[in-house]
Design a protein around this motif. Structure first.
Motif, PDB file in Angstrom:
ATOM      1  N   LYS A 126     -27.670 -23.836  15.101  1.00  0.00           N
ATOM      2  CA  LYS A 126     -28.825 -25.273  15.089  1.00  0.00           C
ATOM      3  C   LYS A 126     -30.274 -25.332  14.314  1.00  0.00           C
ATOM      4  O   LYS A 126     -30.569 -23.856  14.190  1.00  0.00           O
ATOM      5  CB  LYS A 126     -29.145 -25.307  16.626  1.00  0.00           C
ATOM      6  CG  LYS A 126     -30.422 -23.995  17.272  1.00  0.00           C
ATOM      7  CD  LYS A 126     -30.177 -24.645  18.546  1.00  0.00           C
ATOM      8  CE  LYS A 126     -31.260 -23.546  19.693  1.00  0.00           C
ATOM      9  NZ  LYS A 126     -31.850 -23.166  20.584  1.00  0.00           N
ATOM     10  N   GLU A 185     -25.539 -19.961  16.521  1.00  0.00           N
ATOM     11  CA  GLU A 185     -25.000 -19.944  17.720  1.00  0.00           C
ATOM     12  C   GLU A 185     -24.512 -19.662  17.374  1.00  0.00           C
ATOM     13  O   GLU A 185     -23.735 -18.708  18.983  1.00  0.00           O
ATOM     14  CB  GLU A 185     -25.713 -21.712  18.300  1.00  0.00           C
ATOM     15  CG  GLU A 185     -26.554 -22.295  17.930  1.00  0.00           C
ATOM     16  CD  GLU A 185     -27.448 -21.547  19.220  1.00  0.00           C
ATOM     17  OE1 GLU A 185     -27.030 -21.817  20.187  1.00  0.00           O
ATOM     18  OE2 GLU A 185     -28.630 -21.502  19.083  1.00  0.00           O
ATOM     19  N   SER A 200     -23.730 -27.427  10.770  1.00  0.00           N
ATOM     20  CA  SER A 200     -24.511 -27.317  12.233  1.00  0.00           C
ATOM     21  C   SER A 200     -23.993 -28.345  13.757  1.00  0.00           C
ATOM     22  O   SER A 200     -22.873 -28.742  13.437  1.00  0.00           O
ATOM     23  CB  SER A 200     -25.537 -28.954  11.629  1.00  0.00           C
ATOM     24  OG  SER A 200     -26.408 -29.366  12.565  1.00  0.00           O
ATOM     25  N   THR A 201     -24.553 -27.115  14.356  1.00  0.00           N
ATOM     26  CA  THR A 201     -23.591 -28.131  15.918  1.00  0.00           C
ATOM     27  C   THR A 201     -24.021 -29.013  16.353  1.00  0.00           C
ATOM     28  O   THR A 201     -23.140 -29.814  17.193  1.00  0.00           O
ATOM     29  CB  THR A 201     -23.767 -26.621  17.069  1.00  0.00           C
ATOM     30  OG1 THR A 201     -25.750 -26.882  16.541  1.00  0.00           O
ATOM     31  CG2 THR A 201     -24.078 -25.408  16.584  1.00  0.00           C
ATOM     32  N   SER A 202     -25.090 -29.521  15.617  1.00  0.00           N
ATOM     33  CA  SER A 202     -25.402 -30.788  16.392  1.00  0.00           C
ATOM     34  C   SER A 202     -24.537 -32.063  15.951  1.00  0.00           C
ATOM     35  O   SER A 202     -24.583 -33.355  16.094  1.00  0.00           O
ATOM     36  CB  SER A 202     -27.226 -31.510  16.798  1.00  0.00           C
ATOM     37  OG  SER A 202     -27.397 -31.173  15.251  1.00  0.00           O
ATOM     38  N   GLU A 220     -25.774 -32.915  12.759  1.00  0.00           N
ATOM     39  CA  GLU A 220     -26.925 -33.254  11.771  1.00  0.00           C
ATOM     40  C   GLU A 220     -27.230 -33.165  10.250  1.00  0.00           C
ATOM     41  O   GLU A 220     -26.740 -31.902  10.627  1.00  0.00           O
ATOM     42  CB  GLU A 220     -28.710 -33.641  12.829  1.00  0.00           C
ATOM     43  CG  GLU A 220     -28.892 -31.822  13.356  1.00  0.00           C
ATOM     44  CD  GLU A 220     -30.343 -32.212  13.915  1.00  0.00           C
ATOM     45  OE1 GLU A 220     -31.246 -32.953  13.734  1.00  0.00           O
ATOM     46  OE2 GLU A 220     -29.949 -30.708  14.430  1.00  0.00           O
TER      47      GLU A 220
END
Length: 119
Positions: free
Chosen positions: A113, A103, A88-90, A92
């Motif tokens: 994402k 992405e 996950s890029t975030s 989360e």
């Protein structure tokens, strides 16, 4: 006469032995074939699930996938019929079954994402 009967019995036992050996050899070869086939299938399954290489990953940027194993933040996603390791890029947690967008690709992982329902 008794001597002749004994010779005939010995001859018939002699013919049964090669027939029995042929049967044992055939069974052994069949089992060997099964073991080799199972090993080949297991190897192919393993190779299909391992980390993919960079050139193909670049084609997947912007592709939509489904989370197979929850991203916490690393897990796996299914994209275009192939299983890929993803992050996950975030950072989360993204649960199994969620839709994600690829992405980028870095260090052997697709960076994704979460797609919101209205995206």
């Amino acid at each position: 006469m008794t001597h002749l009967v004994t010779d005939l019995e010995a001859a018939s036992h002699h013919e049964e032995l090669p027939q029995f050996l042929c049967w044992v050899i055939n069974v052994a070869l069949f089992l060997l074939f099964i073991v080799i086939a199972v090993a080949l299938v297991a190897t192919l399954v393993h190779l299909s699930r391992r980390q993919k290489r960079n050139p193909t990953a670049m084609i997947l940027i912007t592709a939509i996938g489904t989370v197979d194993q929850s991203l916490t933040p690393v897990g796996s996603i299914l994209v275009q019929g192939e299983l890929w390791s993803a992050r996950s890029t975030s950072g989360e947690t993204i649960g199994s079954g969620s839709q994600v967008k690829v992405e980028s690709y870095r260090d052997g992982l697709l960076l994704v994402k979460l797609l919101l329902p209205d995206s």
